[in-house]
Design a protein around this motif. Sequence first.
Motif, short mmCIF file in Angstrom:
data_model
loop_
_atom_site.label_atom_id
_atom_site.label_comp_id
_atom_site.label_asym_id
_atom_site.label_seq_id
_atom_site.Cartn_x
_atom_site.Cartn_y
_atom_site.Cartn_z
N TRP A 1 -13.01 -6.30 2.55
CA TRP A 1 -13.74 -5.06 2.45
C TRP A 1 -14.64 -4.93 1.27
N PRO B 1 1.17 0.47 -4.78
CA PRO B 1 0.63 -0.03 -5.99
C PRO B 1 -0.12 1.29 -6.66
N ILE C 1 -8.52 3.75 9.76
CA ILE C 1 -7.98 3.14 8.22
C ILE C 1 -8.91 3.79 7.44
N ARG D 1 -10.51 3.59 -5.16
CA ARG D 1 -10.19 1.87 -5.37
C ARG D 1 -8.64 2.00 -5.20
N ARG E 1 -7.56 2.54 -1.75
CA ARG E 1 -7.64 1.51 -0.92
C ARG E 1 -6.60 0.20 -0.87
N ARG E 2 -6.33 -0.06 -2.16
CA ARG E 2 -5.19 -1.01 -2.47
C ARG E 2 -4.02 -0.71 -1.91
N ALA E 3 -3.54 0.72 -1.99
CA ALA E 3 -2.57 1.18 -1.46
C ALA E 3 -2.40 0.94 0.06
N VAL E 4 -3.48 1.48 0.71
CA VAL E 4 -3.64 1.28 2.21
C VAL E 4 -3.23 -0.21 2.59
N LEU E 5 -3.84 -1.26 2.00
CA LEU E 5 -4.03 -2.59 2.22
C LEU E 5 -2.57 -2.86 2.21
N VAL E 6 -1.68 -2.58 1.05
CA VAL E 6 -0.30 -3.06 1.00
C VAL E 6 0.34 -2.29 2.35
N LEU E 7 0.19 -0.98 2.49
CA LEU E 7 0.71 -0.40 3.76
C LEU E 7 0.62 -1.27 4.95
N LEU E 8 -0.74 -1.52 5.24
CA LEU E 8 -1.09 -2.43 6.34
C LEU E 8 -0.50 -3.55 6.47
N LEU F 1 -4.48 8.53 -7.53
CA LEU F 1 -4.96 7.70 -6.79
C LEU F 1 -6.76 7.85 -6.60
N LEU G 1 -7.58 10.15 2.87
CA LEU G 1 -6.43 11.20 2.74
C LEU G 1 -5.55 10.55 1.46
N MET G 2 -5.51 9.38 1.33
CA MET G 2 -4.61 8.88 0.10
C MET G 2 -5.05 9.16 -0.97
N LEU H 1 -7.63 7.16 6.70
CA LEU H 1 -6.19 7.09 5.97
C LEU H 1 -6.57 7.12 4.39
N ILE H 2 -7.54 6.06 4.37
CA ILE H 2 -7.93 5.82 2.62
C ILE H 2 -8.52 7.06 2.20
#
Lengths: 198, 198
Positions: free
Chosen positions: B92, B18, A7, A23, A26-33, A20, A13-14, A10-11
């Motif tokens: 987190w 997001p 995870i 911060r 992280r929010r994008a990855v949480l939505v993806l998760l 992006l 890379l994003m 992944l953050i």
Amino acid sequence: MADPTGIDALIDLMARLPGLGPRSARRAVLVLLKKRGQLMAPLAQALAEVALSAKDCHVCGNISTTDICPICTEPSRATGEICVVEDVADLWAMERGQVFKGRYHVLGGTLSALDAVGPDELGIPRLVARVADEGVQEVILALNATVDGQTTAHYIADALAPTAVQITTLAQGVPIGGELDYLDDGTIGAALRARRKL
Amino acid sequence: MADPTGIDALIDLMARLPGLGPRSARRAVLVLLKKRGQLMAPLAQALAEVALSAKDCHVCGNISTTDICPICTEPSRATGEICVVEDVADLWAMERGQVFKGRYHVLGGTLSALDAVGPDELGIPRLVARVADEGVQEVILALNATVDGQTTAHYIADALAPTAVQITTLAQGVPIGGELDYLDDGTIGAALRARRKL
Ligand SMILES: [Zn+2]
Ligand SMILES: [Zn+2]
């Protein structure tokens, strides 16, 4: 953090995507998760497919998933007009304007002595050849209204002078120092319709 | 646009994240297209791996790539403290504060009559069971300083009253109406250190 292996990687890379930061990544990855099935897996699939299949068009420099891009293969776009742009982003912006019906030549930059970018790197000899080969009547120089963009436009006009092709440039609507990709679609259309001879 | 199949579909998916609208999604995809090998392919791979392996921890509700998350399996985190948070984003945020060394309980929301979210949906009975099973001495309620967050905190305090566990709450530093995930890391650490009995 939650998981030092997958995870976090992944953050990281994003966070390398434009727009992006750490911060928002992280929010994008949480939505993806939370949307693993509906969003994360399809996005992974789409990225993998495009990463494998995307290529630079041999003819115009556009990026698509075919060797020669759909614009270069579409017969109705053989209008005898080539629009020269700096970047694929500018090609996309022109297409959103929905006024230009011809084909493109993507330079991939501007002439720069500092960065040692010369005419060959920008495919300018290839553009001159296309004008003859494709029976082009008009080359529209849709370069950014920056010093580098305008220097490059004049270089291309000089290179094309022997071909006697008509050379035009976007006129009205492009603000000084402005970049095409940030313009609204209507402005791009207006600038194209009001194009003038260089 | 350039390619109605793969690339446009990718832009549409990216625009659902997001922080990315249609324009920034296009710019992100262009950067990815130009960095197909260094960025796009690794991102596709990381997303695919995490989409396959990510799961909710059976114990605490954290998301990780193992059945039970690294925080629940790390022996040094069996400190007798459980920090209750609304969301994985808040877990987190707490971890970034680097002050809390115990374990978590992720509610996944707050009590809401309107949305029919009751104690079972939030795993509150499971939290009460953990307090007995894990020999917990302190439950820290790190819920957002919103009406719903504070209502839920009081409900949990009541549910835990029979266990005689010490119940504390983040005190200093959490602004009224503020959300944990938006706080800077130092503020979260300070709020944790100054926690008070509820
Ligand atoms: Zn092409
Ligand atoms: Zn866990």
